[in-house]
Each structure stands twice: as structure tokens, then as C-alpha cells.
Design a protein around this motif. Structure first.
Motif, PDB file in Angstrom:
ATOM      1  N   LEU A  59       0.820  -1.208   0.000  1.00 52.11           N
ATOM      2  CA  LEU A  59       0.000   0.000   0.000  1.00 52.11           C
ATOM      3  C   LEU A  59       0.858   1.264   0.000  1.00 52.11           C
ATOM      4  CD1 LEU A  59      -2.733  -1.034   2.602  1.00 52.11           C
ATOM      5  CD2 LEU A  59      -3.091  -0.661   0.146  1.00 52.11           C
ATOM      6  N   GLY A  60       2.176   1.095  -0.077  1.00 55.09           N
ATOM      7  CA  GLY A  60       3.078   2.233  -0.083  1.00 55.09           C
ATOM      8  C   GLY A  60       3.185   2.925   1.262  1.00 55.09           C
ATOM      9  N   GLU A  61       2.907   2.206   2.348  1.00 52.57           N
ATOM     10  CA  GLU A  61       2.977   2.775   3.686  1.00 52.57           C
ATOM     11  C   GLU A  61       4.359   2.544   4.289  1.00 52.57           C
ATOM     12  OE1 GLU A  61      -1.738   1.835   4.720  1.00 52.57           O
ATOM     13  OE2 GLU A  61      -0.126   0.676   5.654  1.00 52.57           O
ATOM     14  N   GLU A  62       4.927   3.581   4.858  1.00 53.71           N
ATOM     15  CA  GLU A  62       6.250   3.478   5.464  1.00 53.71           C
ATOM     16  C   GLU A  62       6.174   2.653   6.750  1.00 53.71           C
ATOM     17  OE1 GLU A  62       9.931   6.430   6.815  1.00 53.71           O
ATOM     18  OE2 GLU A  62       7.874   7.196   6.699  1.00 53.71           O
ATOM     19  N   ILE A  63       7.137   1.767   6.929  1.00 55.08           N
ATOM     20  CA  ILE A  63       7.233   0.962   8.149  1.00 55.08           C
ATOM     21  C   ILE A  63       8.328   1.566   9.024  1.00 55.08           C
ATOM     22  CG2 ILE A  63       7.794  -1.311   9.078  1.00 55.08           C
ATOM     23  CD1 ILE A  63       6.600  -2.482   6.489  1.00 55.08           C
ATOM     24  N   VAL A  64       7.927   2.117  10.159  1.00 64.30           N
ATOM     25  CA  VAL A  64       8.851   2.809  11.051  1.00 64.30           C
ATOM     26  C   VAL A  64       8.878   2.078  12.381  1.00 64.30           C
ATOM     27  CG1 VAL A  64       9.409   4.978  12.202  1.00 64.30           C
ATOM     28  CG2 VAL A  64       8.329   5.003   9.938  1.00 64.30           C
ATOM     29  N   LEU A  65      10.073   1.635  12.781  1.00 66.25           N
ATOM     30  CA  LEU A  65      10.207   0.885  14.030  1.00 66.25           C
ATOM     31  C   LEU A  65      10.481   1.850  15.180  1.00 66.25           C
ATOM     32  CD1 LEU A  65      12.153  -2.319  12.942  1.00 66.25           C
ATOM     33  CD2 LEU A  65       9.701  -1.831  12.915  1.00 66.25           C
ATOM     34  N   GLU A  66       9.435   2.559  15.563  1.00 68.14           N
ATOM     35  CA  GLU A  66       9.452   3.422  16.740  1.00 68.14           C
ATOM     36  C   GLU A  66       8.221   3.079  17.570  1.00 68.14           C
ATOM     37  OE1 GLU A  66       9.457   7.388  15.286  1.00 68.14           O
ATOM     38  OE2 GLU A  66      11.514   7.289  14.507  1.00 68.14           O
ATOM     39  N   GLU A  67       8.375   3.067  18.881  1.00 66.00           N
ATOM     40  CA  GLU A  67       7.300   2.591  19.739  1.00 66.00           C
ATOM     41  C   GLU A  67       5.991   3.331  19.494  1.00 66.00           C
ATOM     42  OE1 GLU A  67       8.573   2.683  23.787  1.00 66.00           O
ATOM     43  OE2 GLU A  67       9.941   0.971  23.552  1.00 66.00           O
ATOM     44  N   LYS A  68       6.028   4.655  19.415  1.00 64.85           N
ATOM     45  CA  LYS A  68       4.786   5.412  19.242  1.00 64.85           C
ATOM     46  C   LYS A  68       4.118   5.075  17.918  1.00 64.85           C
ATOM     47  CE  LYS A  68       2.736  10.025  19.350  1.00 64.85           C
ATOM     48  NZ  LYS A  68       1.884   9.734  18.180  1.00 64.85           N
ATOM     49  N   ARG A  69       4.912   4.978  16.851  1.00 67.89           N
ATOM     50  CA  ARG A  69       4.344   4.661  15.536  1.00 67.89           C
ATOM     51  C   ARG A  69       3.719   3.265  15.539  1.00 67.89           C
ATOM     52  NH1 ARG A  69       6.466   7.918  11.248  1.00 67.89           N
ATOM     53  NH2 ARG A  69       5.347   6.531   9.819  1.00 67.89           N
ATOM     54  N   LEU A  70       4.377   2.321  16.211  1.00 68.40           N
ATOM     55  CA  LEU A  70       3.835   0.967  16.259  1.00 68.40           C
ATOM     56  C   LEU A  70       2.533   0.924  17.052  1.00 68.40           C
ATOM     57  CD1 LEU A  70       7.074  -1.159  16.807  1.00 68.40           C
ATOM     58  CD2 LEU A  70       5.872  -0.691  14.672  1.00 68.40           C
ATOM     59  N   LEU A  71       2.503   1.625  18.188  1.00 72.39           N
ATOM     60  CA  LEU A  71       1.280   1.645  18.988  1.00 72.39           C
ATOM     61  C   LEU A  71       0.148   2.331  18.237  1.00 72.39           C
ATOM     62  CD1 LEU A  71       2.714   2.454  22.531  1.00 72.39           C
ATOM     63  CD2 LEU A  71       1.835   0.261  21.716  1.00 72.39           C
ATOM     64  N   ASP A  72       0.465   3.401  17.523  1.00 76.68           N
ATOM     65  CA  ASP A  72      -0.558   4.088  16.728  1.00 76.68           C
ATOM     66  C   ASP A  72      -1.136   3.154  15.667  1.00 76.68           C
ATOM     67  OD1 ASP A  72      -0.269   6.413  18.160  1.00 76.68           O
ATOM     68  OD2 ASP A  72       0.981   7.428  16.675  1.00 76.68           O
ATOM     69  N   LYS A  73      -0.275   2.332  15.073  1.00 72.63           N
ATOM     70  CA  LYS A  73      -0.755   1.407  14.040  1.00 72.63           C
ATOM     71  C   LYS A  73      -1.652   0.334  14.652  1.00 72.63           C
ATOM     72  CE  LYS A  73       0.804  -1.252  10.038  1.00 72.63           C
ATOM     73  NZ  LYS A  73       1.958  -1.714   9.231  1.00 72.63           N
ATOM     74  N   MET A  74      -1.285  -0.152  15.838  1.00 71.04           N
ATOM     75  CA  MET A  74      -2.077  -1.205  16.470  1.00 71.04           C
ATOM     76  C   MET A  74      -3.407  -0.688  17.000  1.00 71.04           C
ATOM     77  SD  MET A  74      -0.169  -3.902  16.161  1.00 71.04           S
ATOM     78  CE  MET A  74       0.970  -3.407  14.856  1.00 71.04           C
ATOM     79  N   THR A  75      -3.410   0.513  17.599  1.00 77.64           N
ATOM     80  CA  THR A  75      -4.600   0.989  18.295  1.00 77.64           C
ATOM     81  C   THR A  75      -5.320   2.114  17.560  1.00 77.64           C
ATOM     82  OG1 THR A  75      -3.343   2.589  19.632  1.00 77.64           O
ATOM     83  CG2 THR A  75      -3.581   0.355  20.499  1.00 77.64           C
TER      84      THR A  75
END
Length: 279
Positions: A46-62
Motif C-alpha cells: 500500500l506504499g505505507e512506510e514501516i517505522v520501528l518506533e514505539e509510538k508509531r507501532l502503537l498508533d498502528k495497532m490501536t
């Protein structure tokens, strides 16, 4: 860690906040995660950037209520567990292919979790079809799980089908076996999330990565089976291993399955590019 992201994560999992970071609570969270948060590589297509930062990961999950692949799922789960008082270490692994060869360094991210009752577990909610519950880290015998029969064994130069050369083990490495077949070779030295950025970049960009060559969205079902949408093929696997496949004909059907069966709302269908041109 602030309580709001933890509470939002627990709400998505349908789990109450545990009173203490116990092994029993970890088992429940692990299973709920596998049932609720899909293993998926849609961002790659989908052309979405994958960023391994805690806040970005939590935002993606929740926030967007998405899933991800190992770096995202286990990275986010580690953040949740730490916020609940567990002692969590990130561990690097290299995945075995069907010929017994090991993948790239930082091929996979798994978790070593220590609980308030003194137990240490291998937790992994980011490997697709794997154990439903955490595995006892110090146990070297067979561990029965709804996902199969698992073993953690000391890795050596000839262990579990390694072919020598770059596949030779380092001191302390463990091979994780499922039903007698090696799944991945686990290093026991703790890492930090940023260490996995190169692996995430490779898996999301390299034409040699299976994540760039295929689409997958998969989760455990409430009865212990599995549902998987691979491209336009919907596969339902019963707890006894029986499979039923159905081809989805229209984009509307595909988007409906993502929404109804995986809780993922998309405005367009991700597609795998044709390497020879076009889509």
C-alpha cells in the motif's frame, strides 16, 4: 509509559489490565493478540512506510487497528508488556527456509519475557503460524501447544539442518523447532528496536523477500483454527487441519473480508506488483 496507550491496546485485545505481570496473564495476552491482531504485510503493497518506533507501532495497532509483520507485532507487544510491568528483551533470529538454509541477520524479532512469578518465556506473536502460547525459555524437552509440538534446542554447526558456512551457530544460540522442523535460529543477546530497521527495510523492499512477492493477512480463530487471506484466496483452516479455500472475485468482496474477518478497513485493495511490468 503512559497508561492511555496501554489501555487502548488492552481494549483492542478485549483484555482487562492484569493485577500483576504473571505468567498466566502473559498467556492470555499472547493468545488474545494472535486472535485479534493479524499477521499482515499490507503496508508493503500500500506504499505505507514501516517505522520501528514505539509510538508509531502503537498508533498502528490501536489508532488504525492494523496488524503487521514480526518487527511491528512483537515490537508493539513488547511495549505493551513493558507498560504492564513485565521485563522484556528483544531477540534477533534468522528464519529457516524450506531447504534448511538460514535467512538474513535480523530476519525475525522475538521476545524473551520474565514474569513476576519468576518464569522466563519465549513470546512470539509475529511469526504467522506458530505457538498459540509462550514457550518456556529454559525447557529443552517437547512443549505441546495448540499450534504444534515445539522444542528449543541448543544450536550447533550441524543442528537442525544448518548447512555450515554463514549458518554456523554462535554460543548460546537456540533453534526453535515445530513438529520436528526448524523454524528459526534465535540469538540470546538482547537487542534494541532500532537494530531491526535494516531487516525491516530489506523485507519491505527487496525483490528476494517473500513479503514483497506475496500478500498475506492471517490470524488465529476463536476455535483454534486459522483464517488467511492470501491475495484473493481466502483459506479457513479448522483446528484439525482441514482446509477450505474460496476465491474472491471482486474488489468489494476482498475489502469486505478485510473488514469483517480481520477488522481492517481499507479504501483500496492492495496488489503485488508484476515484476515484469504492470500490476
Amino acid at each position: 509509559m503512559r497508561t492511555e496507550p496501554v489501555d487502548a491496546y488492552l481494549l483492542r485485545l478485549g483484555a482487562a489490565r492484569p493485577h500483576r505481570p504473571t505468567s498466566e496473564a502473559l498467556r492470555e495476552l499472547h493468545l488474545r493478540h494472535l486472535r485479534t491482531v493479524p499477521f499482515e504485510n499490507l503496508s508493503v503493497h500500500l506504499g505505507e512506510e514501516i517505522v520501528l518506533e514505539e509510538k508509531r507501532l502503537l498508533d498502528k495497532m490501536t489508532g488504525t487497528r492494523r496488524g503487521g509483520f514480526c518487527y511491528e507485532l512483537n515490537g508493539a507487544f513488547a511495549t505493551l508488556l513493558t507498560g504492564l510491568g513485565y521485563e522484556v528483551e528483544l531477540l534477533a533470529a534468522r528464519v529457516y527456509d524450506d531447504e534448511g538454509r538460514l535467512g538474513i541477520p535480523y530476519d525475525h524479532l522475538a521476545l524473551r519475557v520474565r514474569t513476576a512469578d519468576g518464569d522466563t518465556w519465549l513470546a512470539d506473536v509475529g511469526f504467522g503460524a506458530h505457538s498459540h502460547y509462550p514457550l518456556a525459555f529454559a525447557e529443552r524437552g517437547e512443549q505441546d501447544d495448540p499450534g504444534g509440538r515445539f522444542r528449543l534446542v541448543e544450536a550447533g554447526p550441524d543442528a537442525a539442518g544448518a548447512r555450515g558456512g554463514g549458518d554456523s551457530a554462535s554460543a548460546g544460540d537456540l533453534d526453535v523447532l515445530r513438529d520436528g522442523r526448524p523454524q528459526y535460529r534465535l540469538e540470546t543477546r538482547p537487542r534494541v528496536l532500532g537494530d531491526f530497521s535494516a531487516g525491516a527495510w530489506w523485507h519491505s523492499t527487496s525483490p528476494l523477500s517473500h513479503f514483497t512477492r506475496s500478500l498475506v493477512c492471517s490470524r488465529i480463530t476463536e476455535d483454534g483454527g486459522r483464517i488467511t487471506l492470501g491475495g484473493r484466496t481466502l483459506t479457513t483452516t479448522a483446528p484439525d487441519g482441514a482446509r477450505e479455500k474460496r476465491e474472491l472475485e471482486t474488489d468489494e468482496e476482498v475489502l469486505a473480508v478485510y473488514g469483517e474477518r480481520f477488522g481492517i478497513d481499507l479504501d483500496r485493495v492492495p496488489t503485488v506488483p508484476n515484476r515484469n511490468g504492470g500490476c
